[in-house]
Design an enzyme around this catalytic site. Structure first.
Site, PDB file in Angstrom:
ATOM      1  CG  ASP A  53     -13.483  54.625  38.139  1.00  0.00           C
ATOM      2  OD1 ASP A  53     -14.391  54.878  39.118  1.00  0.00           O
ATOM      3  OD2 ASP A  53     -13.434  54.879  36.277  1.00  0.00           O
ATOM      4  CG  ASP A  54      -7.980  53.396  36.930  1.00  0.00           C
ATOM      5  OD1 ASP A  54      -8.895  52.754  36.319  1.00  0.00           O
ATOM      6  OD2 ASP A  54      -7.340  54.887  35.959  1.00  0.00           O
ATOM      7  CG  HIS A  89     -12.241  50.478  36.251  1.00  0.00           C
ATOM      8  ND1 HIS A  89     -13.193  50.857  35.770  1.00  0.00           N
ATOM      9  CD2 HIS A  89     -11.295  50.811  36.032  1.00  0.00           C
ATOM     10  CE1 HIS A  89     -12.914  51.238  34.939  1.00  0.00           C
ATOM     11  NE2 HIS A  89     -11.594  51.671  35.673  1.00  0.00           N
ATOM     12  CG  HIS A  98      -7.393  50.214  33.195  1.00  0.00           C
ATOM     13  ND1 HIS A  98      -7.806  51.372  31.536  1.00  0.00           N
ATOM     14  CD2 HIS A  98      -8.658  50.651  33.619  1.00  0.00           C
ATOM     15  CE1 HIS A  98      -8.282  51.875  31.926  1.00  0.00           C
ATOM     16  NE2 HIS A  98      -8.756  51.932  33.583  1.00  0.00           N
ATOM     17  CG  HIS A 116      -8.918  58.040  37.817  1.00  0.00           C
ATOM     18  ND1 HIS A 116     -10.135  58.854  37.344  1.00  0.00           N
ATOM     19  CD2 HIS A 116      -9.515  57.239  37.000  1.00  0.00           C
ATOM     20  CE1 HIS A 116     -10.242  58.256  36.899  1.00  0.00           C
ATOM     21  NE2 HIS A 116     -10.154  57.537  36.071  1.00  0.00           N
TER      22      HIS A 116
HETATM   23 ZN    ZN Z   1      -9.921  52.884  34.368  1.00  0.00          ZN
END
Ligand code: ZN
Length: 502
Positions: free
Chosen positions: A302-303, A350, A354, A462
């Site tokens: 993720d991210d 995602h 964020h 991540h």
């Molecule tokens: Zn995230």
């Protein structure tokens, strides 16, 4: 007696002579009067002629046309005319000021005004110019035509062009007179173009396609919204409203449901398409036990992307021959997303920002953010990704602060909109417990400790953490040595989801 008579006679003759002279006198007098009158008349006539020639002034307009016309798209030349003011022998040209234009590119009537002054008095003339079109449109058959029963073209091609309207193909109509068929078209000025054609008969097959996915997965108790289908037919056009839908989805009962969409066109030809909707219980999807690839490891990151970590992770995956799933954001360079895609990994969604406060403020805000990142991926890869992971996971409680109940709504709504979402059942803790120590061995032990052969292992990591990057090779080695396989998430991968808490 005789003498008396003679005297009388003489007297008489004398009288006669006297009368003759008087008459002659009177006649000459009359002649004189007539001559004088004539002279006066000649004088008066000469005088008025002189007046008209050299004293009387008047306005003269020469060559002026009140109504004019011009064929559209040709050059308009205003016809010359002149105005003068003065006597017949001396008429002076008057200055004329012209206003108004003729737009020969546009049909219509245009007024031109000519202003001038006579003795300081404003005067004007008006001319109306009509821009007209009398040129017929032209129809050309490009490919042999065959026609539906309703007159629509089933096969073949033609086009119609007009000097003024341009392409008027969509106005062409088929007319049948006896055993002859014509394509006819009228331009906006009513000029008719026509061409004789052979009218071959055409029958068509309808086509039908689904809105949304052909396989849908929903969770028991969530609302199922059928997205329907579209149908069209060469002869009938859009016949979506004639689709017959059979089958129902009981979203309160786990199972597999099939919905069939059928269509029949005016020629009696049929077509159908099906959608399979799988209703799953939360417990089944939550622990990954419905996994079709038991024991598989789904490495998910993720991210990212991020320079310095994502690129190195891609290198390791390449070297190890393992594919992973990247849940990307709007961060990082496009080139890394392109690399992920080109090297056979799955680019999933995602979030763009964020930013929890922003994303979870409303359903619309969430989808705006989601579509932003979906568009980024599509722009870079050409691929429309529909696999998502909620920021914070579907079980997050942080969203309560911004909108109560939003995760309950979103976890259903994303499915209705054709997305599939995945949480995780193995947490590397690289954004949790391991982050304070930034320890690769912490990440490693959380992952390998969470793996199980009796389920799908959805591993949360991540790719913006350098200590995750540094743990990756050992994780892969452990998996390989212990008989696990590595898989990427696809639209058919059963969802691994957690319990919704908001
Ligand atoms: Zn995230």
């Amino acid at each position: 007696m005789e003498t008396e008579d003679i005297v009388e006679e003489k007297e008489k003759n004398k009288g006669k002579r006297k009368n003759k002279r008087e008459i002659e006198k009177e006649e000459s007098k009359k002649k004189k009067i007539i001559t004088i009158i004539l002279l006066i008349l000649v004088f008066l006539i000469s005088l008025s002629a002189l007046f008209i020639l050299v004293i009387y002034k008047q306005e003269k307009i020469i060559g002026f046309i009140k109504n004019d016309k011009i064929l559209v798209n040709t050059e308009y030349k205003d016809k010359d005319f002149s105005i003068c003011y003065g006597t017949i022998v001396n008429c002076k040209k008057v200055e004329v000021e012209k206003s108004g234009e003729v737009d020969t590119k546009k049909l219509g009537e245009y007024t031109i005004t000519y202003k001038y002054k006579i003795n300081n008095k404003e005067k004007e003339l008006k001319k109306v110019v009509k821009v007209y079109d009398d040129i017929k449109p032209e129809i050309v058959v490009d490919e042999e035509l065959s026609f539906c029963k309703n007159g629509n073209v089933g096969k073949g091609k033609y086009h119609a062009t007009d000097n003024y309207d341009g392409d008027i193909t969509d106005k062409v109509k088929l007319t049948i007179e006896g055993d002859k068929s014509y394509l006819e078209v009228l331009d906006s000025s009513g000029n008719r173009g026509s061409i004789e054609v052979d009218a071959l008969e055409f029958t068509s097959d309808p086509t039908i396609s689904l809105n949304g996915e052909s396989n849908m997965y929903i969770i028991v108790g969530s609302k199922y919204t059928d997205l329907g289908a579209k149908a069209s037919d060469v002869c009938d056009g859009d016949i979506t409203d004639k689709i017959v839908v059979t089958g129902v989805v009981d979203s309160n009962k786990a199972g597999t449901y099939t919905i069939t969409y059928s269509i029949e066109n005016s020629d009696g030809k049929k077509a159908e398409i099906k959608r399979v909707v799988t209703v799953q219980t939360r417990s089944v999807v939550a622990n990954g036990s419905s996994c079709s690839k038991m024991g598989a490891i789904y490495l998910t990151f993720d991210d990212g992307p991020q320079n310095g970590t994502t690129d190195k992770i891609l290198n390791i995956l390449n070297e190890e021959g393992v594919k992973a799933t990247f849940f990307v954001t709007s961060n990082g360079p496009d080139s890394l997303i392109k690399r992920e895609y080109d090297e056979g990994h799955v680019v999933a969604l995602h979030t763009s920002t964020h930013n929890y406060a922003k994303i979870y403020a409303s359903v619309d805000a969430y989808f705006n953010d989601l579509y932003t990142i979906q568009n980024r991926v599509k722009r870079i890869t050409g691929f429309e990704s529909k696999i998502i992971r909620f920021p914070g996971g579907s079980s997050n409680t942080v969203s309560r602060k911004y909108q109560k109940g939003i995760m309950t709504t979103l976890t259903s709504e994303v499915l209705n909109r054709g997305f599939r979402y995945h949480d995780w059942n193995v947490d590397s803790e690289d954004a949790g417990r391991c982050s304070s120590s930034a320890s690769s061995s912490c990440v490693y032990s959380n992952v390998v400790g969470g793996l199980s052969k009796n389920r799908c292992n959805m591993v949360l990591m991540h790719d913006i953490k350098y200590y995750t990057r540094d743990a990756l090779r050992d994780i892969i080695k452990f998996g390989k040595e212990n008989g696990y396989t590595f898989e990427v998430i696809t639209m058919d991968t059963p969802m691994v989801t957690q319990r919704v808490n908001n």
